[in-house]
Design a protein around this motif. Structure first.
Motif, mmCIF file in Angstrom:
data_model
loop_
_atom_site.group_PDB
_atom_site.id
_atom_site.type_symbol
_atom_site.label_atom_id
_atom_site.label_comp_id
_atom_site.label_asym_id
_atom_site.label_seq_id
_atom_site.Cartn_x
_atom_site.Cartn_y
_atom_site.Cartn_z
ATOM 1 N N VAL A 199 6.255 25.333 16.464
ATOM 2 C CA VAL A 199 6.653 24.504 17.654
ATOM 3 C C VAL A 199 5.947 23.257 17.591
ATOM 4 C CG1 VAL A 199 6.908 24.234 20.094
ATOM 5 C CG2 VAL A 199 6.870 26.538 19.066
ATOM 6 N N GLU A 200 6.810 22.198 17.378
ATOM 7 C CA GLU A 200 6.171 20.774 17.384
ATOM 8 C C GLU A 200 6.273 20.061 18.419
ATOM 9 O OE1 GLU A 200 7.745 18.653 13.731
ATOM 10 O OE2 GLU A 200 8.100 20.470 12.774
ATOM 11 N N GLN A 251 4.169 16.509 20.554
ATOM 12 C CA GLN A 251 3.982 15.053 20.519
ATOM 13 C C GLN A 251 2.470 14.911 20.338
ATOM 14 O OE1 GLN A 251 6.010 12.468 22.919
ATOM 15 N NE2 GLN A 251 8.047 13.763 23.094
ATOM 16 N N GLY A 252 2.193 14.896 19.105
ATOM 17 C CA GLY A 252 0.869 14.588 19.143
ATOM 18 C C GLY A 252 -0.034 15.836 18.661
ATOM 19 N N ARG A 253 0.634 16.983 18.503
ATOM 20 C CA ARG A 253 -0.046 18.404 18.500
ATOM 21 C C ARG A 253 0.986 19.336 17.964
ATOM 22 N NH1 ARG A 253 -5.290 20.595 19.816
ATOM 23 N NH2 ARG A 253 -6.263 18.929 21.045
ATOM 24 N N GLU A 308 -3.208 12.190 21.798
ATOM 25 C CA GLU A 308 -3.129 13.748 21.615
ATOM 26 C C GLU A 308 -2.900 14.093 23.259
ATOM 27 O OE1 GLU A 308 -6.435 15.337 19.960
ATOM 28 O OE2 GLU A 308 -6.550 13.901 18.598
ATOM 29 N N PRO A 309 -2.018 15.155 23.276
ATOM 30 C CA PRO A 309 -1.762 15.690 24.669
ATOM 31 C C PRO A 309 -3.104 16.261 25.127
ATOM 32 C CG PRO A 309 -0.906 17.069 23.046
ATOM 33 C CD PRO A 309 -1.357 15.910 22.363
ATOM 34 N N LEU A 336 -1.511 21.230 27.954
ATOM 35 C CA LEU A 336 -0.210 21.939 27.371
ATOM 36 C C LEU A 336 -0.174 23.174 28.820
ATOM 37 C CD1 LEU A 336 1.816 22.553 25.431
ATOM 38 C CD2 LEU A 336 0.584 24.513 24.829
ATOM 39 N N ALA A 338 2.417 26.419 29.663
ATOM 40 C CA ALA A 338 3.411 27.406 29.324
ATOM 41 C C ALA A 338 4.101 27.682 30.527
ATOM 42 C CB ALA A 338 2.651 28.687 28.815
ATOM 43 N N SER A 341 5.945 15.647 28.811
ATOM 44 C CA SER A 341 7.120 15.851 27.781
ATOM 45 C C SER A 341 7.220 17.402 27.479
ATOM 46 C CB SER A 341 6.831 15.088 26.519
ATOM 47 O OG SER A 341 5.839 15.639 25.943
ATOM 48 N N VAL A 365 8.464 20.631 25.442
ATOM 49 C CA VAL A 365 8.384 21.207 24.164
ATOM 50 C C VAL A 365 9.313 22.557 23.973
ATOM 51 C CG1 VAL A 365 6.783 21.952 22.191
ATOM 52 C CG2 VAL A 365 6.402 20.069 23.553
ATOM 53 N N GLU A 366 10.132 22.569 23.239
ATOM 54 C CA GLU A 366 10.915 23.813 23.354
ATOM 55 C C GLU A 366 10.387 24.790 22.229
ATOM 56 O OE1 GLU A 366 15.293 23.373 23.461
ATOM 57 O OE2 GLU A 366 15.028 21.526 24.625
ATOM 58 N N TYR A 419 7.539 24.579 27.248
ATOM 59 C CA TYR A 419 6.267 24.283 27.317
ATOM 60 C C TYR A 419 6.402 22.799 27.822
ATOM 61 C CZ TYR A 419 5.451 28.250 24.450
ATOM 62 O OH TYR A 419 5.446 29.473 23.624
ATOM 63 N N GLU A 445 3.949 19.269 27.529
ATOM 64 C CA GLU A 445 2.622 18.612 26.976
ATOM 65 C C GLU A 445 2.493 17.581 28.023
ATOM 66 O OE1 GLU A 445 2.263 18.803 22.192
ATOM 67 O OE2 GLU A 445 3.415 17.037 23.318
ATOM 68 N N HIS A 493 0.163 14.032 28.704
ATOM 69 C CA HIS A 493 -0.714 12.987 28.127
ATOM 70 C C HIS A 493 -1.192 12.267 29.207
ATOM 71 C CE1 HIS A 493 1.505 14.058 24.462
ATOM 72 N NE2 HIS A 493 0.838 13.503 23.797
#
Lengths: 375, 375, 375, 375
Positions: free
Chosen positions: A40-41, A43-45, D7-8, D11, D13, D38, D40-41, D47, D49, D51
């Motif tokens: 899973v990509e 932003q920054g990780r 970097e975040p 995170l 879930a 932001s 993350v799928e 998820y 993220e 920052h």
């Protein structure tokens, strides 16, 4: 075990800026445990989602692997001890869940009933034992406890009467009509001790004795498993899982106090584990306020508190001359005190289970189980 | 303080074979503390009996003195916090003892009553606070709690609204009619905070802050003293003694959980301290099941258990959107959960105080106080 | 055991004003345990002095007997584990005491030497194990450790390779020339496991498994006994006493960290037990800084600290790919880190044992043993 | 504070199958704290993220928010106490990091030096205090400690000589030339006490007294901050952060033992925190083996162990007649014992800092700091 694989069971945060080759090594190594891994990509990780049976990964210190920053297990482990939903949520928003009762002879422990187990710490002499069993029966208790083999801190302390105590217990069962609870210390004694006992106790000192637990898993004998001196709820449930995963579903959990520096006599009864266990497992939960208080004058208060917290029963030490007991005399109630206590505990249990104030076995969110099935 | 000097308060076992000159040095040094010392000769050992006020000797590590083997304090310390007999035993063998109630405005806490204190961890915004106070009042609670000055582990966490929160609390009192409980952190704030609060809370982090306790001892403001994170019952009582010995008798003790490695979230509610405190002190004892459970779903079970163990009241955190709370959201009940809980607690207290099953405040030996006086 | 009966071993303070008939009952009951009891009259109190073997009385909760106020044991218990004086004090006022070494093959552990035991937590595959054994040998360590039967918290975690691991360990011994240390979990496995092991480890989970300890007491196999998760020094010594009293004098004690709420990962290495054990027992004491730190980066610091505190050796976990270890990977050193560490530990031990700065094994009063005998 | 936002830092879930409207509510509420969020799928999960500065989110019990399953903070908090890299990694793979020294008069504590602070628990009489200060100086120690205001568990125990003690300490400084360390209990006493003290001690009882810590943050006085009785390393660092964030960078951390049920006298010196603090913070770390052992005979072993573990200094209690001390006599060394101990500690520190065996201040991975800068 059967796991739903629709949702990931584990999320891994990779180190920031991890090279693709290292990332692949981590993926490959994870996959070698038979799980599915997907990237899973962020932003920054970047992250790895893991689907499948992640149980063997739980003990691997994943966050010390090169390339892994942190690992996050999603959802609880799915174990034999785990409380599971019976199916769909009910319209009122209250979940229905299964709750096991363990059958000890004619007696069902758990599943809505309330049981009192009482007796001396150790079986000392026949006459006294029979007298105590009669008193325990007359007080309205359900099972008689007495140690035949005693695990004592000092090799020079009274170690129990052993085989002779088993004979005395057999006679106490015959005369009082009560089922017998006694402790098992050695995997080689299972057959002998269970020939007399209706419920085998595994004491705190042996909660981590996995050889013994595995041996008991091979039987169908009801087991009273006491929490270790400083065992977490997770370790406690996993000790029960040793027995259940062997094939023996008949386990009753017993909170008996844990070690704590600030507590009086360095032991504190952890009643907060009662609602926690009720949430996490379907197994019955009883409480031992005698070891959990270490002093007789505190036993009634803590027995009452155990009922109020939702315990399915209590385990109380009784002695007719506590000051003469060869072990644990400080914490034993007299038969008179027991006789006063039992009806109070029953009243409390009744109050908390009647229509208006039904409060026991609170589930997550403070809701109350609308269905309580025995199995 | 007044001590009976008929009985020795301390017995000292001298080292075997101690020369007379050394024995005299020990006697002289003891006597320099204003106590009476007499020699008792045994077979193979000699002892010193000490009469008088031995309090200053308790902290002296007597058994490390040259010539002293061991020291044995006889009987409990006689302190302002100590529960004492009112006089002669009654014919039924039940002792009469004094039990204090602390007056908070119109409300008497202790002395047979049962009180519920509820409110948010911290005062956050005026509207929410007033709404919560109304809900707390409607649920049948007796006092409203809310933190204005919050002691937070991190300097970057929300520290409370401070003076503004005091104004909000003043308004909540006016609108709800409930007395206010809020925390005091600094000896320089006593006047300001007590201008709003009916009951001043000293939190766990400050139980050992003797400068603050001494300052509060100079007032007559009712104090809710929480047990420290890892304080023993003796330290807890001596912290109260700091306030009482300064001249302020209005102290309510509050058990709120202690740190323990094996417990979930490393905190365990020590309900065994309730019967212990009831035996040792006349001060009212309340229980905070919110901090003591660290998770909201466990709060009702532990609140019920606290009542069953004999507590004079409970202190519960409530929030209308626990997930949005700026502190301690994990452990707050919703107003609806509180409303369900209070009548159950009252029923429990009623059951345990009625004629047949009167079980609260058990005294040593399991007997029950036949007289319960308020002072 | 042989006890001097010149000095009383126990003093009992009777309740003030106790009637003579009750006093006689207490005396008679005490005497029934085979001890001598004499009355000592004080001013306002009477006492009973007890001479003889009071060991069986230690566990009886004497102060809960009717008529007894408090009981004071004088002097330490005389056990097989107890450090004893060799004879007369030397002129310089420094006492001479015995200190045992335990012979493990050619290696003497204790008695002035310093030993390093290293190896993986669990034996995983043959090739890796042999490579690690070679690295451990090349680093100057003395014994190779590796688990064949692993006591794991979860029944689903890797349980060790069992019999196959024993074969691998046998080959590791042959190739490396190092003696083998491995854990024993079940009294039924003693013969099988000791056919390969030079030193049998009893792990923390089994320190209270008295069936296992009694079985080991019947052998002469050297035993490495680890302290339980929350066992006191007294319980630890009494667990060793189970083995010694059975006839096996070859016990090495191992501190490995105890549970503590405030400590990181809830485990703290209790190095203060090293001087305590050195004072109380003649048995060798080693330290496991791997389990005691729970994180590899803290292992070197704690291994050094263990040597400085006076340990006779350390037990260190090593793995060539710690992040791939099937158990305890988080705390394993790499072979390179081990190689760097061993000479530092030897230098420290050397410094503390040379003529000018001889500081190890401090005895009471901070003095230093002038005679250190091996037996 | 300045945070890298590449970097975040967090995170989240989300619950499986969470509706988009709920997801938006979670995002909005997070964003209201000033962070960037932001989506993350993943496969079966989504998820968030986060920052930016997530510090205020750490205390919010995010995983109890509706819609959030679990929250995972990535990377350590960036605080004033945090150890940070000085810049680029060096070619040998060893990182260079900053390490602060705190200047106390002419003495730099930390930054590679080793300091011994010694003196009586409490200042008792002038003559004795001056004699002890002379002995401490003659033993090669660097600072003289003595309590003027003593926080005692009992209000009836000796509370210190107060202002008179400050005068005595002033004279001790003049005569011995040693800087003075004494405890501060009350925010109103800072000016008075610091007029005499070179280093102000905040004791364990006040580590959580944030009013006092904030007051000290307003000064530039060097502070010796002791760890609380049951405080975690994180709480300890955040207590220091209270002082640093106020503007006072001069903080020395002091490990002094934490409460633990299994430890002797319920206190255990946690030397594992030394490498942990060395990894996490640039602040100097000293160890108090006197409170950490609670018995004088264990002090030398634990002082040596502290040096070996990497401490920048030790704090030792000394008394010329420990058995007569008005407080903590059990744990005080005699001046003779101190004189024997100091050179051993210096030798140990020297050994561990010389070229071949340089082992102190190990960094993650067991590597050694190649640059140790003082600031």
């Amino acid at each position: 075990m059967d796991h739903s694989t629709d949702e990931p069971a584990l999320l891994i945060a990779l180190e920031a800026g991890l090279a693709a080759t290292f990332r692949r090594r981590v993926r490959d190594r994870l996959a070698s445990f038979g799980v599915q891994v997907s990237l899973v990509e962020g932003q920054g990780r970047n992250y790895l989602e893991v689907h499948g049976d992640v149980e063997p990964l739980r003990t691997l210190a994943l966050d010390s692997w090169k390339g892994i920053d942190k690992a996050l297990f999603l959802g609880a482990a799915h174990l034999h001890v785990t409380r599971t939903k019976t199916g769909k949520d009910d319209p009122a928003g209250k979940v229905a869940e299964t709750s096991s009762a363990v059958q000890v002879g004619d007696l069902a422990i758990g599943g809505g009933s309330f049981s009192v187990i009482a007796g001396p710490c150790a079986v000392e002499e026949e006459e006294r034992t029979l007298r105590l069993a009669a008193a325990v029966s007359a007080s309205g208790c359900h099972l008689f406890r007495g140690g035949a083999f005693k695990p004592r801190t000092s090799p020079y302390a009274f170690q129990g009467l052993g085989d002779k105590a088993l004979q005395i217990l057999a006679r106490a069962r015959e005369e009082s009509g009560l089922g017998i609870v006694t402790e098992i210390l050695d995997p080689r004694d299972v057959e002998k001790v269970s020939s007399v006992a209706d419920l085998l106790q595994v004491g705190s000192r042996n909660m981590h004795n996995y050889s013994l637990l595995k041996e008991l898993g091979q039987t169908r004998i009801p087991i009273l498993l006491k929490r270790g001196f400083s065992s977490t709820s997770e370790e406690f449930l996993l000790a029960a899982e040793y027995i259940l995963s062997g094939g023996n579903p008949n386990v009753i959990l017993c909170e008996r106090g844990i070690r704590c520096a600030a507590a009086t006599r360095q032991v504190v009864l952890d009643l907060g584990i009662v609602p926690e266990l009720k949430k996490k497992t379907h197994l019955p939960v009883v409480v031992d306020p005698s070891h959990g208080s270490a002093e007789a004058y505190r036993v009634p208060a803590l027995a009452r508190a155990a009922v109020a917290a939702g315990a399915d029963g209590v385990l109380v030490e009784v002695h007719d001359h506590p000051e003469e007991a060869l072990s644990d005399g400080r914490q034993a109630l007299s038969p008179e005190e027991l006789k006063e206590l039992v009806p109070v505990l029953n009243s409390l249990h009744g109050l908390l289970n009647n229509a208006e104030t039904r409060q026991l076995n609170p589930l997550p969110g403070g809701t109350v189980a609308s269905t309580m099935e025995e199995n």
